[in-house]
Design a protein around this motif. Sequence first.
Motif, PDB file in Angstrom:
ATOM      1  N   THR A   1      -3.723  -2.083   3.445  1.00  0.00           N
ATOM      2  CA  THR A   1      -4.574  -2.262   2.278  1.00  0.00           C
ATOM      3  C   THR A   1      -3.709  -2.091   1.037  1.00  0.00           C
ATOM      4  OG1 THR A   1      -5.188   0.051   1.914  1.00  0.00           O
ATOM      5  CG2 THR A   1      -6.429  -1.166   3.602  1.00  0.00           C
ATOM      6  N   PHE A   2      -4.303  -2.288  -0.137  1.00  0.00           N
ATOM      7  CA  PHE A   2      -3.484  -2.153  -1.340  1.00  0.00           C
ATOM      8  C   PHE A   2      -3.251  -0.700  -1.714  1.00  0.00           C
ATOM      9  CE2 PHE A   2      -7.689  -2.229  -3.421  1.00  0.00           C
ATOM     10  CZ  PHE A   2      -7.545  -1.283  -4.428  1.00  0.00           C
ATOM     11  N   LEU A   3      -3.851   0.238  -0.981  1.00  0.00           N
ATOM     12  CA  LEU A   3      -3.635   1.651  -1.255  1.00  0.00           C
ATOM     13  C   LEU A   3      -3.561   2.403   0.071  1.00  0.00           C
ATOM     14  CD1 LEU A   3      -3.370   3.177  -3.972  1.00  0.00           C
ATOM     15  CD2 LEU A   3      -5.673   4.023  -3.595  1.00  0.00           C
ATOM     16  N   ASP A   4      -2.360   2.529   0.595  1.00  0.00           N
ATOM     17  CA  ASP A   4      -2.128   3.257   1.845  1.00  0.00           C
ATOM     18  C   ASP A   4      -1.307   4.503   1.539  1.00  0.00           C
ATOM     19  OD1 ASP A   4      -3.547   1.459   3.411  1.00  0.00           O
ATOM     20  OD2 ASP A   4      -1.793   0.200   3.776  1.00  0.00           O
ATOM     21  N   GLY A   5      -0.374   4.823   2.407  1.00  0.00           N
ATOM     22  CA  GLY A   5       0.460   5.993   2.165  1.00  0.00           C
ATOM     23  C   GLY A   5      -0.164   7.258   2.723  1.00  0.00           C
ATOM     24  N   ASP A   6       0.248   8.410   2.183  1.00  0.00           N
ATOM     25  CA  ASP A   6      -0.199   9.706   2.688  1.00  0.00           C
ATOM     26  C   ASP A   6      -1.689   9.906   2.441  1.00  0.00           C
ATOM     27  OD1 ASP A   6       2.384  10.265   3.435  1.00  0.00           O
ATOM     28  OD2 ASP A   6       2.859  11.355   1.591  1.00  0.00           O
ATOM     29  N   PRO A   7      -2.374  10.584   3.378  1.00  0.00           N
ATOM     30  CA  PRO A   7      -3.794  10.876   3.170  1.00  0.00           C
ATOM     31  C   PRO A   7      -3.981  11.899   2.050  1.00  0.00           C
ATOM     32  CG  PRO A   7      -3.001  11.998   5.130  1.00  0.00           C
ATOM     33  CD  PRO A   7      -1.890  11.095   4.682  1.00  0.00           C
ATOM     34  N   MET A   8      -5.192  11.973   1.584  1.00  0.00           N
ATOM     35  CA  MET A   8      -5.524  12.947   0.551  1.00  0.00           C
ATOM     36  C   MET A   8      -5.345  14.366   1.085  1.00  0.00           C
ATOM     37  SD  MET A   8      -9.135  13.239  -1.507  1.00  0.00           S
ATOM     38  CE  MET A   8      -8.961  11.544  -2.086  1.00  0.00           C
ATOM     39  N   ALA A   9      -4.963  15.283   0.236  1.00  0.00           N
ATOM     40  CA  ALA A   9      -4.840  16.686   0.621  1.00  0.00           C
ATOM     41  C   ALA A   9      -6.209  17.222   1.056  1.00  0.00           C
ATOM     42  CB  ALA A   9      -4.313  17.498  -0.558  1.00  0.00           C
ATOM     43  N   PRO A  10      -6.234  18.245   1.944  1.00  0.00           N
ATOM     44  CA  PRO A  10      -7.518  18.776   2.428  1.00  0.00           C
ATOM     45  C   PRO A  10      -8.466  19.188   1.316  1.00  0.00           C
ATOM     46  CG  PRO A  10      -5.709  19.659   3.721  1.00  0.00           C
ATOM     47  CD  PRO A  10      -5.084  18.894   2.595  1.00  0.00           C
TER      48      PRO A  10
ATOM     49  N   GLY B   1       0.779  -1.218   0.000  1.00  0.00           N
ATOM     50  CA  GLY B   1       0.000   0.000   0.000  1.00  0.00           C
ATOM     51  C   GLY B   1       0.812   1.271   0.000  1.00  0.00           C
ATOM     52  N   GLY B   2       2.004   1.233   0.580  1.00  0.00           N
ATOM     53  CA  GLY B   2       2.827   2.437   0.630  1.00  0.00           C
ATOM     54  C   GLY B   2       3.259   2.901  -0.743  1.00  0.00           C
ATOM     55  N   ILE B   3       3.900   2.016  -1.512  1.00  0.00           N
ATOM     56  CA  ILE B   3       4.361   2.392  -2.841  1.00  0.00           C
ATOM     57  C   ILE B   3       3.174   2.627  -3.769  1.00  0.00           C
ATOM     58  CG2 ILE B   3       4.650  -0.033  -3.512  1.00  0.00           C
ATOM     59  CD1 ILE B   3       6.844   2.867  -4.728  1.00  0.00           C
ATOM     60  N   ASN B   4       2.120   1.809  -3.632  1.00  0.00           N
ATOM     61  CA  ASN B   4       0.934   2.019  -4.475  1.00  0.00           C
ATOM     62  C   ASN B   4       0.300   3.382  -4.207  1.00  0.00           C
ATOM     63  OD1 ASN B   4       1.272  -0.527  -5.533  1.00  0.00           O
ATOM     64  ND2 ASN B   4      -0.346  -1.475  -4.297  1.00  0.00           N
ATOM     65  N   GLY B   5       0.155   3.723  -2.922  1.00  0.00           N
ATOM     66  CA  GLY B   5      -0.438   5.009  -2.573  1.00  0.00           C
ATOM     67  C   GLY B   5       0.375   6.176  -3.085  1.00  0.00           C
ATOM     68  N   ALA B   6       1.705   6.061  -2.990  1.00  0.00           N
ATOM     69  CA  ALA B   6       2.565   7.141  -3.466  1.00  0.00           C
ATOM     70  C   ALA B   6       2.440   7.313  -4.978  1.00  0.00           C
ATOM     71  CB  ALA B   6       4.019   6.860  -3.078  1.00  0.00           C
ATOM     72  N   LEU B   7       2.355   6.207  -5.701  1.00  0.00           N
ATOM     73  CA  LEU B   7       2.198   6.292  -7.153  1.00  0.00           C
ATOM     74  C   LEU B   7       0.868   6.941  -7.529  1.00  0.00           C
ATOM     75  CD1 LEU B   7       3.550   2.748  -8.089  1.00  0.00           C
ATOM     76  CD2 LEU B   7       4.584   4.916  -8.807  1.00  0.00           C
ATOM     77  N   VAL B   8      -0.200   6.545  -6.842  1.00  0.00           N
ATOM     78  CA  VAL B   8      -1.517   7.112  -7.143  1.00  0.00           C
ATOM     79  C   VAL B   8      -1.555   8.592  -6.802  1.00  0.00           C
ATOM     80  CG1 VAL B   8      -3.955   7.081  -6.476  1.00  0.00           C
ATOM     81  CG2 VAL B   8      -2.767   4.937  -6.979  1.00  0.00           C
ATOM     82  N   ARG B   9      -1.043   8.974  -5.625  1.00  0.00           N
ATOM     83  CA  ARG B   9      -1.058  10.387  -5.223  1.00  0.00           C
ATOM     84  C   ARG B   9      -0.289  11.256  -6.218  1.00  0.00           C
ATOM     85  NH1 ARG B   9      -4.994   9.876  -2.715  1.00  0.00           N
ATOM     86  NH2 ARG B   9      -5.182   9.532  -0.461  1.00  0.00           N
ATOM     87  N   ALA B  10       0.765  10.680  -6.808  1.00  0.00           N
ATOM     88  CA  ALA B  10       1.578  11.442  -7.761  1.00  0.00           C
ATOM     89  C   ALA B  10       1.007  11.413  -9.168  1.00  0.00           C
ATOM     90  CB  ALA B  10       3.007  10.894  -7.772  1.00  0.00           C
ATOM     91  N   GLY B  11      -0.139  10.751  -9.360  1.00  0.00           N
ATOM     92  CA  GLY B  11      -0.757  10.693 -10.677  1.00  0.00           C
ATOM     93  C   GLY B  11       0.011   9.847 -11.670  1.00  0.00           C
TER      94      GLY B  11
END
Length: 253
Positions: free
Chosen positions: A212-221, A181-191
């Motif tokens: 989960t399969f998509l963790d990492g940083d939360p969405m921006a406000p 989830g960490g690397i997946n989340g970072a990839l998704v957040r970076a588009g």
Amino acid sequence: MDAASSPRPRVVLTTLAGVDGRITLRRDQRLLDPAVGGRWREAWPDDVEGLLRRRDAWVEDRHHPTVRLEGSGTFVPDGAVSPWAEPGGPWDHRDHLPRRAPRWFVVVDGRGRMEWTRTGDDETALLLLVCRSTPPGYLARLRELGVGWLVCGERRVELGTALRRLGAELGVRCVRADGGGGINGALVRAGLVDELHVVTMPILVGGAGTPTFLDGDPMAPDGVPVRLRVVATQGGAEGSVWTHYEVVRPSRV
């Protein structure tokens, strides 16, 4: 062509999860542990392996990915500290590519936390994505092992830069992201994700903090969810489902 002007490779995210999105049993347990991995696989319905084979064959036949991308979190606990964290002398921050290979197993490890025992074979070579703050002792150890690295950032690995450099330096056209989830989340957040292939199986794990399969940083406000388009679905006899999604890019005004 330099990295700045090079188009980035297509990124195809693949994962296997329960209906609650969990991809393992607990945060403090790694699937690489045979006992943990065994308990995880015992929960798989009988249709999962067939769906995974069909999904993998489709991705290979359609996109021919030459990179399998993982994050270091797949291999080490969250709080792991690099054995080479102490200063080991200056280094000149140049890339190191001692060999070329048809395929690459690429791991993001800017903190230098992994002690590698397997470095690839005749077809697939291990490659690390590092940054300018990666411990020099770690790079020295990689050099001893004959493992290459690309420098992709200052204080942390910049994934967009890393992907473009994989394209420019190695001719990579498609990357399969098959990590946690960490690397997946970072990839998704970076588009940076273009499509997803999610095999969902009818099991529940639960537990606050379970990956989960998509963790990492939360969405921006002021952020908005990433929209997906369902391309195709395929169900198994036991209720597992392989769903192919494409990321819907925001319309430019």
